[in-house]
Design an enzyme around this catalytic site. Structure first.
Site, mmCIF file in Angstrom:
data_model
loop_
_atom_site.group_PDB
_atom_site.id
_atom_site.type_symbol
_atom_site.label_atom_id
_atom_site.label_comp_id
_atom_site.label_asym_id
_atom_site.label_seq_id
_atom_site.Cartn_x
_atom_site.Cartn_y
_atom_site.Cartn_z
ATOM 1 N N THR A 380 0.851 -1.170 0.000
ATOM 2 C CA THR A 380 0.000 0.000 0.000
ATOM 3 C C THR A 380 0.891 1.225 0.000
ATOM 4 O OG1 THR A 380 -1.460 -1.334 1.364
ATOM 5 C CG2 THR A 380 -1.971 0.992 1.260
ATOM 6 N N LEU A 399 -2.677 -1.570 -4.127
ATOM 7 C CA LEU A 399 -2.908 -2.628 -5.104
ATOM 8 C C LEU A 399 -3.032 -3.965 -4.388
ATOM 9 C CD1 LEU A 399 -0.288 -1.632 -7.856
ATOM 10 C CD2 LEU A 399 -2.775 -1.593 -8.117
ATOM 11 N N SER A 451 -10.592 -3.713 4.541
ATOM 12 C CA SER A 451 -9.236 -3.168 4.451
ATOM 13 C C SER A 451 -8.703 -2.826 5.836
ATOM 14 C CB SER A 451 -9.242 -1.895 3.593
ATOM 15 O OG SER A 451 -7.999 -1.223 3.663
ATOM 16 N N SER A 452 -7.382 -2.783 5.945
ATOM 17 C CA SER A 452 -6.734 -2.319 7.176
ATOM 18 C C SER A 452 -6.272 -0.868 7.069
ATOM 19 C CB SER A 452 -5.520 -3.208 7.500
ATOM 20 O OG SER A 452 -5.923 -4.520 7.797
#
Length: 569
Positions: A380, A399, A451-452
């Site tokens: 990221t 991505l 997501s994180s």
């Protein structure tokens, strides 16, 4: 209330000097002698992209204008994660205190199915969600930038995209790190992209080589001239669908045309005297960050000290419980009722920490996701920007894996993401980052994967205080958590907070990951005797942050773990 002076006391001397000399003494790339700035700042993953953002600010653009310039420049100069084929999140705070967030996370194509990565026996097919055409979600980055600019931008769209076009068509000089990253992935590029040749050189790339990307430049020209339509319709859309068709309609023109970013209300909480503005679901980062901060708030971290045994122990125990909750309760709120209020309830967080014992580590096998009354169910990149008016953006894009799926769109020159791996392909089976998920994050057509990413902005006394975020997959949340504490509890400067060594725990596997020299041997020995297991690993995160001092200066922190760069004026 937190009454200590944080980093301000130690910065007093340099701030006074800056006030005297800023107008007449400058250093390389616009940095003044103190490393602090009045008019604006950009911190991101690559020097040329930072320069594009700074140029936008100097032309009178605001933080969102600079973000557009940085984003597209990163798509050229930072192919590991910078992208037009991925997605992300933006947290925005205006100079007057208005907050907003933009969700431009990728979405599952209409053809996606809950069992699409399972064989006839119900087992996961190796690498199908990672390095095939089936791995990519519908990209959100271009729509995200266009949507943000339409609402907040001041400068012309074409002028903001042009620097990226120039970098792609004329080329730019590669850093040693970029050259090495591309060289390490050379065989994968060749294997997965027959007949394309993107990023592949006859000999290994080396520092100082000029990288030209003609097809990517043409794609960026279409985005420059036609905005969103230059990507989601027409020539580029045709190239994307041709690339991923594989004889079956994996991602269609309708998927691309129907993609839209979503404005969501910012998730806001408090840590002592600080207001924390962060990203709501489908990012798990904001909820988890606020849970972590509240879990440790009552403990005297400042007195214990940075990375001391008591500090590390309570932080690890909080992380263990928060990541367990993440596995069950976090997902796309448009498809699943995410119990945000319950997860952030003070009584619930206190209850979660109640079985923590100083005598011994809590085995992760004994920690399950919490329960509520009435509830039924790396690679990221990040950039932080502040403009002269005080508007701020914290943006994280991805991505997923480094270089995403490693598959380029033929004729368009950009990489496809492999974000579909961020769904739970099978409940209880970890993804590439070792994160476990369940029904809340199952695959459904049109759904955004969990997501994180944790782009975050802090206020103090109603004024902008910090802009922060990082890449790093599962470690994003804990890296932002530690960076904030490094400043507000351990009196570190922004650069010191970003550079400090980090550790990470995510419930499963039950181990504490350590960067080299993150903890001294005495701390490791004390905690090992209590049952904590340690695992050495490489760099954790690449945090980019901006701190606003009480004298009104912007002080940047660019992570030395990457090519990250801080520029201001």
């Amino acid at each position: 209330m937190l009454n200590k002076p944080v980093v301000y006391k130690k910065l007093l001397g340099t701030a006074i000097l800056a006030a005297v000399f800023t107008s007449c003494v400058t250093g390389q790339l616009g940095q003044n002698v103190s490393g602090q700035y009045r008019q604006g700042m950009v911190v991101c993953a690559y020097p040329d992209a930072a320069q594009a953002g700074l140029d936008a600010l100097k032309k009178g653009g605001n933080a969102v204008d600079a973000a557009v310039a940085v984003h597209f420049a990163l798509a050229v100069t930072h192919p590991q994660a910078g992208n037009i084929g991925g997605g992300g999140f933006m947290v925005y705070r205006s100079a007057s205190g208005e907050t907003n967030t933009l969700d431009f996370r990728e979405k599952a194509p209409a053809s996606a199915r809950v069992d699409m990565y399972l064989d006839s026996s119900g087992n996961i097919k190796p690498d199908m969600s990672l390095y095939t055409h089936y791995a990519s979600g519908v990209p959100g980055s271009v729509d995200g930038m266009y949507t943000a600019h339409k609402k907040y931008g001041k400068l012309k769209w074409a002028d903001l995209v042009q620097p990226a076009v120039t970098l792609a068509e004329n080329g730019f000089k590669m850093t040693k790190r970029l050259a090495n990253d591309i060289n390490r992935n050379r065989q994968e590029f060749i294997k997965l992209n027959p007949g394309k040749g993107y990023l592949v050189n006859a000999q290994d790339w080396k520092e100082g080589d000029v990288l030209v990307q003609a097809d990517l430049g043409k794609t960026l020209e279409l985005i420059r001239d036609k905005g969103r339509d230059g990507f989601y319709t027409g020539q580029t859309a045709d190239l994307i669908t041709a690339e991923v068709s594989d004889g079956k309609p994996i991602m269609t023109r309708e998927d691309l045309r129907n993609y839209h970013s979503v404005w969501r209300k910012a998730l806001v909480g408090n840590y002592k005297s600080y207001k924390v503005i962060t990203m709501p679901p489908p990012s798990s980062g904001g909820v988890a960050l606020l849970q972590l901060l509240k879990s440790v708030e009552k403990y005297p971290l400042h007195s214990w000290g940075f990375n001391k045994d008591s500090t590390v122990q309570v932080m690890v125990e909080a992380e263990r419980r928060v990541y367990a909750d993440r596995s069950k309760y976090l997902g796309d709120p448009d498809f699943f009722k995410v119990p945000v209020d319950s997860l952030l309830n003070a009584a619930y967080i206190t209850k979660r920490m109640a079985n923590f014992s100083w005598a011994a580590a809590t085995p992760s096998t004994s920690i399950q996701p919490g329960t509520f009354v009435g509830y039924e169910s790396d690679q990221t990149t990040h950039y932080s920007i502040v403009d002269r008016e005080g508007n701020a953006v914290s943006i994280t894009t991805t991505l997923n894996d480094t270089f995403g799926s490693h598959i380029f769109v033929k004729g368009a020159g950009f990489l496809l993401n492999n974000e579909m791996d961020d769904f739970s392909s099978k409940p209880g089976v970890p993804n590439m980052y070792g994160l476990v998920g369940g029904k809340a994050n199952s695959i459904q057509p049109g759904k955004r994967m969990l997501s994180s990413m944790t782009p975050t902005i802090l206020e103090k006394d109603g004024k902008l205080f910090m802009v922060v975020g990082t890449p790093g997959g599962a470690t994003i949340i804990t890296s932002v958590f530690q960076t904030i504490l490094n400043v507000v509890e351990f009196d570190k400067s922004m650069q010191g907070a970003v550079s400090a060594k980090r550790f990470h725990h995510q419930w499963l596997p039950d181990q504490v990951d350590l960067e080299p020299e993150a903890l001294d041997s005495t701390v490791v020995e004390k905690l090992s005797r209590k049952g904590y297991k340690f695992s050495k690993r490489g760099a954790i995160g690449r945090v980019d942050g901006i701190l606003k001092t009480q004298w009104g200066y912007y002080e940047g922190g660019a992570d030395p773990r990457g090519d990250d760069t801080k520029l201001g004026f």
